[in-house]
Design an enzyme around this catalytic site. Structure first.
Site, PDB file in Angstrom:
ATOM      1  CB  ALA A  22      -0.936   0.005   1.208  1.00 46.49           C
ATOM      2  N   GLY A  25       2.024   3.081  -5.935  1.00 49.05           N
ATOM      3  CA  GLY A  25       1.284   2.563  -7.076  1.00 49.05           C
ATOM      4  C   GLY A  25      -0.179   2.299  -6.815  1.00 49.05           C
ATOM      5  N   GLY A  27      -1.602   0.117  -4.916  1.00 51.20           N
ATOM      6  CA  GLY A  27      -1.932  -0.061  -3.509  1.00 51.20           C
ATOM      7  C   GLY A  27      -2.128   1.255  -2.789  1.00 51.20           C
ATOM      8  CB  SER A 146      -1.340  -9.352 -14.878  1.00 55.34           C
ATOM      9  OG  SER A 146      -0.712  -9.001 -16.092  1.00 55.34           O
ATOM     10  CE1 TYR A 171       3.914  -9.394 -12.696  1.00 57.10           C
ATOM     11  CE2 TYR A 171       3.251  -9.407 -15.000  1.00 57.10           C
ATOM     12  CZ  TYR A 171       3.088  -8.941 -13.708  1.00 57.10           C
ATOM     13  OH  TYR A 171       2.088  -8.033 -13.421  1.00 57.10           O
TER      14      TYR A 171
END
Length: 301
Positions: A22, A25, A27, A146, A171
């Site tokens: 958090a 970005g 978060g 994603s 990823y």
């Protein structure tokens, strides 16, 4: 049509929200909007100094707690301390993630870093906090997926990419695993008759600090690539809207997946997105769940 915006977030007074990653970005935007609506927001961050600065910027009712998702010891310590202080947790936003395009790295527990942080850390955290989520009224777990998950494939005989490693594919697999986990979690919650729901979101192509960090191993060339990449991304405030909707929209159902509506789901207003075929496969979900339980030692549902 303007579509769903943060102005539609209902009052969050009295709710306890935990947001991983958090301090920056997506978060940071998510934590800010939740606090602005009155939630008590727990900033679960690896760097507590950065978390404290984020809390100062956010204002509102916040607290900062240390959480390193790349260490199961840290996950267990965080969950134990949080549970001791908060009898009920209304919202868990599994936002934190990383993408590093350099050589293969591992977590403190020996997992490949992408899947260990992005999926296995959150799997353990969710299980360790499930009783606190069950104690809340209409609790939710939000997983951050994603668009890369749709082209990925889970190689269960080489889940840690020990035989063949490519950072981009690692990823993508980690985000596929994250998505499989979110879908399977909702299946199991429904089967158990739980009132907790699991939802998913993805930000499309969004301007965050992950872009420059992903290319930092390439030095000056990496800086150039990262800057060029920023030109095709949408603002982080827009990219955070899918997970904010998944977290707060009263009409959301368990298992729903939100993302941008524009070209290739890369940008634009929030809409219900399409989950990849492998991510939606119950057999894959069952198999990954068993593997995650074995690797983390956290068993639930």
């Amino acid at each position: 049509m303007a579509g769903w915006t943060a102005d539609r977030i209902p009052d969050q007074q009295g709710r306890i929200a935990v947001v991983t990653g958090a301090n920056s970005g997506l978060g940071l935007i998510t934590a800010t909007e939740l606090a602005r609506r009155g939630a008590h927001v727990v900033l679960a961050v690896r760097d507590t100094a950065a978390g404290a600065e984020a809390a100062r910027r956010i204002g509102g009712d916040t607290e900062v707690r240390e959480l390193d998702l790349a260490s199961l010891d840290s996950v267990r310590a965080f969950a134990a301390k949080l549970a001791a202080d908060h009898p009920a947790v209304d919202l868990l936003v599994n936002n934190a993630g990383l993408v590093l395009l350099g050589p293969r790295r591992t977590t403190a527990d020996g997992f490949e870093l992408h899947i260990g942080t992005n999926m296995l850390g959150h799997f353990a955290l969710t299980g360790l906090l499930l009783d606190r989520l069950e104690a809340a009224r209409e609790a939710r777990v939000v997983g951050l997926s994603s668009i890369t998950h749709k082209n990925a494939h889970l190689e269960f005989d080489d889940l840690m990419s020990e035989r063949a490693y490519g950072a981009a594919s690692a990823y993508g697999r980690s985000k596929l695993a994250t998505t499989v986990f979110g879908v399977e979690l909702d299946r199991r919650l429904r089967a158990a008759g739980s009132a907790v729901i699991s939802t998913l979101a993805h930000p499309g192509l969004t301007r965050t600090n992950l872009t420059p960090r992903a290319w930092e191993h390439r030095g000056r060339l990496g800086q150039v690539i990262a800057r060029l990449g920023l030109l095709v991304t949408q603002p982080v405030e827009q990219g955070a809207l899918p997970q904010l909707r998944a977290a707060t929209d009263p009409g959301v159902r368990g298992g729903q997946f939100f993302g941008p509506s524009g070209f290739g789901e890369t940008r634009g207003r929030v809409t219900e997105a399409r989950i990849g075929r492998e991510a939606a496969d119950p057999a894959v979900g069952k198999r990954l769940w068993a593997v995650a339980e074995e690797l983390t030692g956290v068993r639930y549902l």
